[in-house]
Scaffold this active site. Structure first.
Site, PDB file in Angstrom:
ATOM      1  CG  HIS A   1      37.501  41.867  36.242  1.00  0.00           C
ATOM      2  ND1 HIS A   1      37.511  42.244  37.559  1.00  0.00           N
ATOM      3  CD2 HIS A   1      38.814  41.818  35.848  1.00  0.00           C
ATOM      4  CE1 HIS A   1      38.776  42.434  37.941  1.00  0.00           C
ATOM      5  NE2 HIS A   1      39.583  42.162  36.927  1.00  0.00           N
TER       6      HIS A   1
ATOM      7  CG  HIS B   1      41.877  44.540  33.047  1.00  0.00           C
ATOM      8  ND1 HIS B   1      42.624  45.318  33.908  1.00  0.00           N
ATOM      9  CD2 HIS B   1      41.481  43.471  33.774  1.00  0.00           C
ATOM     10  CE1 HIS B   1      42.680  44.728  35.096  1.00  0.00           C
ATOM     11  NE2 HIS B   1      41.987  43.607  35.045  1.00  0.00           N
TER      12      HIS B   1
ATOM     13  CG  LEU C   1      45.608  37.514  38.158  1.00  0.00           C
ATOM     14  CD1 LEU C   1      46.107  36.777  36.918  1.00  0.00           C
ATOM     15  CD2 LEU C   1      45.848  36.675  39.411  1.00  0.00           C
TER      16      LEU C   1
ATOM     17  N   GLY D   1      41.014  34.981  34.379  1.00  0.00           N
ATOM     18  CA  GLY D   1      41.057  35.880  33.231  1.00  0.00           C
ATOM     19  C   GLY D   1      42.312  36.727  33.284  1.00  0.00           C
TER      20      GLY D   1
END
Ligand SMILES: [Zn+2]
Length: 196
Positions: free
Chosen positions: A147, A151, A106, A45
């Protein structure tokens, strides 16, 4: 084009992202580049703030999870072919017991921690053609959505850890902001002085 992934500590990761109008310039290209960036970093993702754009947009390809042999048939069905673009998403409801899953991000390389989240999520969003959907997901599919959704609300998985855990990883996070981390994809570090 592969975008550099913004590292922990960049203010863009803390913004509540803005809705995207249908005529947003080069949106198709941005989405293409986000896929390329995500696959290039072996992610499942990626949210627009992670590539420096405070927009309500994230992409998910959860198919790598479908190989997990411990999953239920329902979960495998949800994960197989789960490749989606989420524009202007809103979580409508979260239900069920909270469960722990070892998450990574990431933007926070080499940090993985157990995070508790409710097992079911109902989300409405627009797809890349601006068609509206409202869907309910459970298990790992829900997990990835939760998740990525965080963000676009300016929340990171490390925010959800106990204060003890937060203290334990504080030094690691500070190093990530400074670029003192080994990572095999392009990144942009907020406190790295000089070149790159
Ligand atoms: Zn993340």
């Amino acid at each position: 084009m592969i975008y550099p992934v913004v590292a922990y500590g960049d203010p863009v990761l803390r913004k509540v992202a803005k809705d995207i109008p249908q005529d947003y310039p080069k949106l198709k290209e941005i989405i293409e580049n986000m896929w390329e960036t995500m696959y290039g970093a072996s992610g499942v993702g990626l949210a627009a703030p992670q590539v420096g754009m405070p927009l309500r947009l994230f992409v998910i390809d959860a198919t790598p999870f479908a190989d997990d042999e411990e999953l239920t048939e329902e979960e495998i069905n949800q994960l197989t072919g789960f490749k989606k673009v989420f524009i202007n998403a809103q979580i409508e409801e979260e239900n069920g017991d909270e469960w722990a899953f070892n998450e990574g991000c990431l933007s926070i390389p080499n940090v993985r921690e157990d995070v508790f989240r409710p097992e079911e999520v109902t989300i409405s969003y627009l797809d890349e053609n601006f068609n509206k959907h409202t869907e309910t997901y459970t298990g790992l599919a829900a997990r990835v959505i939760q998740h990525e959704y965080d963000h676009i609300e300016g929340i990171l998985f490390t925010d959800k850890l106990s204060s003890l855990k937060k203290r334990l990883i504080k030094g690691k996070l500070a190093n990530i902001s400074k670029g003192k981390v080994r990572v095999d994809y392009r990144m942009r570090f907020p406190e790295l002085k000089g070149r790159r």
